[in-house]
Design an enzyme around this catalytic site. Structure first.
Site, PDB file in Angstrom:
ATOM      1  CB  ILE A   1      12.644   3.824  18.544  1.00 23.57           C
ATOM      2  CG1 ILE A   1      12.260   2.576  17.746  1.00 23.57           C
ATOM      3  CG2 ILE A   1      12.724   5.039  17.618  1.00 23.57           C
ATOM      4  CD1 ILE A   1      10.954   2.666  16.983  1.00 23.57           C
TER       5      ILE A   1
ATOM      6  N   GLY B   1       9.737  -2.545   0.553  1.00 25.87           N
ATOM      7  CA  GLY B   1      10.753  -2.565   1.616  1.00 25.87           C
ATOM      8  C   GLY B   1      10.159  -2.326   2.994  1.00 25.87           C
ATOM      9  N   GLY B   2       8.894  -1.855   3.038  1.00 28.47           N
ATOM     10  CA  GLY B   2       8.182  -1.709   4.312  1.00 28.47           C
ATOM     11  C   GLY B   2       8.822  -0.720   5.274  1.00 28.47           C
TER      12      GLY B   2
ATOM     13  CB  VAL C   1       5.334   4.452  24.063  1.00 29.24           C
ATOM     14  CG1 VAL C   1       5.738   5.773  24.708  1.00 29.24           C
ATOM     15  CG2 VAL C   1       4.136   4.658  23.134  1.00 29.24           C
ATOM     16  N   GLY C   2       6.616   2.023  21.688  1.00 26.81           N
ATOM     17  CA  GLY C   2       6.355   0.677  21.189  1.00 26.81           C
ATOM     18  C   GLY C   2       5.577   0.717  19.883  1.00 26.81           C
TER      19      GLY C   2
ATOM     20  CE  LYS D   1      -1.173   0.401   4.943  1.00 29.05           C
ATOM     21  NZ  LYS D   1      -0.324   1.524   5.348  1.00 29.05           N
TER      22      LYS D   1
ATOM     23  CG  HIS E   1      46.103 -10.603  17.688  1.00 31.94           C
ATOM     24  ND1 HIS E   1      45.443 -10.120  18.802  1.00 31.94           N
ATOM     25  CD2 HIS E   1      47.301  -9.949  17.610  1.00 31.94           C
ATOM     26  CE1 HIS E   1      46.216  -9.220  19.394  1.00 31.94           C
ATOM     27  NE2 HIS E   1      47.345  -9.093  18.692  1.00 31.94           N
TER      28      HIS E   1
END
Ligand code: FAD
Ligand code: NAI
Length: 465
Positions: free
Chosen positions: A181, A37-38, A266-267, A33, A440
């Site tokens: 976040i 890639g959202g 807050v989520g 929509k 190393h």
């Protein structure tokens, strides 16, 4: 006949599932929509990490004097920074479009709604489009939670999305929520020049994360000059004279914090609005998730759910893994979501990363545990990077020596956690890690030493018997 599949949502769950389905011979249509890639590529993982990298670079200029380097006339062009970040997003999302095309996945831009078990109706800008299919994969993700009194207007009150396209760096930023976040972006804005106050409802930052690691992060917040107010709730705000007056409630009573920008993080909550779940007898649980079995199937056998809509943790790599499982199952495989662990990486300063059980979780399961720790202060590589804060902690089964959990805070630990994840996934013991030659001077040596420390045998720290 190949399976004909409609995937709803093109985030890291949906697009990965679609590509794998195509690789396995299915005919696939992805419905999206807003953006390929959202959340992850457009307004989440990628843009945040780009901006955080820029903040870190600017901040580190301060360290350079100790190395004998002086940088003069350093300035931040915010518009250019946002443009650079948008360029990275553009390249990646464009790449997803090309990948989908090359795999012959059809992309329909529009909002999808399930009409019945084999029909999806898409509202596109050219009108409705009906798609018939054998299977439906729901990958519609999640959206930020809004709290009363702090509606996102992306002007005075930013969600994470607004926070990733600032027009200027706020003088004083109030962040509501000291989770992933809140701390990632709060630290970023501090490094870019803001004064930052974080309001956190619980007793400490990053609730649910390994507490020894969080202690290092809380110390770093202080060192950076970020004010963390715990057990604090934001009640609302008034905006006057160009300032926001945030009313807060703490254990000590009520107070006001004056700032010029609010970021509310807050989520996030699963997103299924208008999806038509009721038309196929599906419903979300109290937290908004769609229940699935280990094959990512909902209770309707040809309808699958993956990613943030399916369950916690809301992380991109978990979403993609579920997409791969669903694709295999739809095309006849017996795959299960059977990962032993999901790594979590937090791009704070220093970074934090965890995989597997914490010491407390292992003990709660009745497992006798042994732990080993190695501080980055003893790592030559960390010293040469001038990043010696933090440690690697290994939690192991005292009887079998198996690695149960690894928790890290320090330089590049978001990369280092990959070896620990593989170790747990493959049932490695601390001895396996200790006997593996680590190059190393590198940071992964700290994992090897922490595994040695479980046996009291770390070479580069003194462990009293
Ligand atoms: P999403 O990425 O949300 O994608 C869902 C897609 O479905 C969206 O494009 C949406 O437009 C579309 N959609 C919704 N409904 C419909 C419909 N009806 N029809 C058609 N399309 C629809 N995770 C990490 O692992 N690492 C990180 O560093 C990280 N950083 C983050 C930073 C921020 C600021 C935020 C907000 C999130 C971050 N995350 C991170 C979380 C990560 O972005 C999510 O876990 C991940 O994007 C979930 O993938 P998904 O495919 O389930 O959902
Ligand atoms: P979060 O769940 O990580 O943190 C929310 C914080 O807000 C918690 O500490 C909570 O106690 C606090 N809170 C809740 N209500 C409050 C209130 N009224 N007042 C003050 N504090 C309050 O959620 P966040 O930061 O929004 O991120 C959402 C999700 O996105 C994360 O849980 C994670 O799954 C994903 N993410 C992952 C990242 C990564 O992998 N590096 C980075 C960013 C996000």
């Amino acid at each position: 006949m190949p399976r004909n599949v409609v995937v709803l949502g093109a985030g890291p769950a949906g697009y990965v599932c679609a590509i794998r389905l195509a690789q396995l011979g299915a005919k696939v249509t992805v419905v999206e929509k807003e953006f390929l890639g959202g959340t992850c590529l457009n307004v989440g993982c990628i843009p945040s990490k780009a901006m955080i990298a820029a903040g870190s670079l600017l901040h580190r200029l301060g360290d350079m004097a100790a190395m004998g380097i002086t940088a003069k006339d350093v300035r931040l062009d915010v518009a250019k920074l946002v443009e650079w970040k948008a360029g990275i997003v553009g390249k990646l999302t464009g790449g997803i479009g090309v990948l989908l095309k090359n795999h012959k996945v059809d992309v329909v831009m529009g909002t999808g709604r399930i009409q019945d078990k084999t029909t999806v109706v898409v509202t596109t800008k050219d009108g409705p489009k009906t798609l018939k299919c054998d299977d439906i994969v729901i990958a519609t993700g999640s959206i930020p939670i809004e709290i009363p009194g702090f509606a996102f207007d992306e002007d005075k009150v930013w969600s994470s999305t607004g926070g990733l396209r600032p027009k200027k760096i706020p003088e004083h930023l109030v962040v509501i929520g000291g989770g992933y976040i809140g701390l990632e972006l709060g630290m970023m804005f501090r490094k870019l020049g803001s004064k930052v106050t974080v309001l956190e409802a619980t007793a400490g930052a990053l609730p649910g994360q390994e507490r020894d690691c969080v202690k290092v992060i809380e110390k770093s917040l202080k060192k950076l000059g970020i004010e963390l107010l715990t057990e604090t709730f934001a009640q609302g705000y008034e905006h006057k004279g160009g300032k926001s007056y945030v009313r807060i409630k703490t254990k000590a009573g009520e107070d006001t914090v004056v700032c010029d920008q609010i970021l509310s993080t807050v989520g996030r909550k699963p997103y299924s609005a208008g999806l038509g779940l009721e038309s196929v007898g599906l419903a979300v649980d109290a937290k908004g998730f769609l229940a699935v079995d280990k094959h990512m199937r909902t209770k309707v056998p040809n309808i699958y759910a993956i990613g943030d809509i399916a369950c916690q943790p809301m992380l991109a790599h978990k979403a993609s893994k579920e997409g791969l499982v669903a694709a295999a199952v739809i095309t006849g495989g017996k795959d299960e979501y059977d990962a032993r662990c999901v790594p979590a990486v937090i791009f704070t300063a220093p970074e934090m990363a965890s995989v597997g059980l914490t010491e407390d979780q292992a003990r709660e399961k009745g497992i006798a545990v042994k732990t080993g720790m190695f501080p980055f202060a003893a790592s030559g590589r960390a010293m040469s990077l001038m990043e010696t804060e933090g440690f690697v902690k290994v939690v192991a089964d005292a009887k079998t020596d198996e690695v149960l959990g690894v928790h890290m805070v320090g330089p590049e630990v978001t990369e280092l956690i990959a070896e620990a994840t593989l170790a747990i996934e493959m049932g490695a013991t601390c001895e396996d890690i200790a006997r593996t030659i680590h190059a190393h001077p590198t940071l992964p040596e700290a994992f090897m030493e922490a595994a040695e420390a479980v046996h009291g045998m770390a070479v580069h720290i003194y462990q009293r018997k």
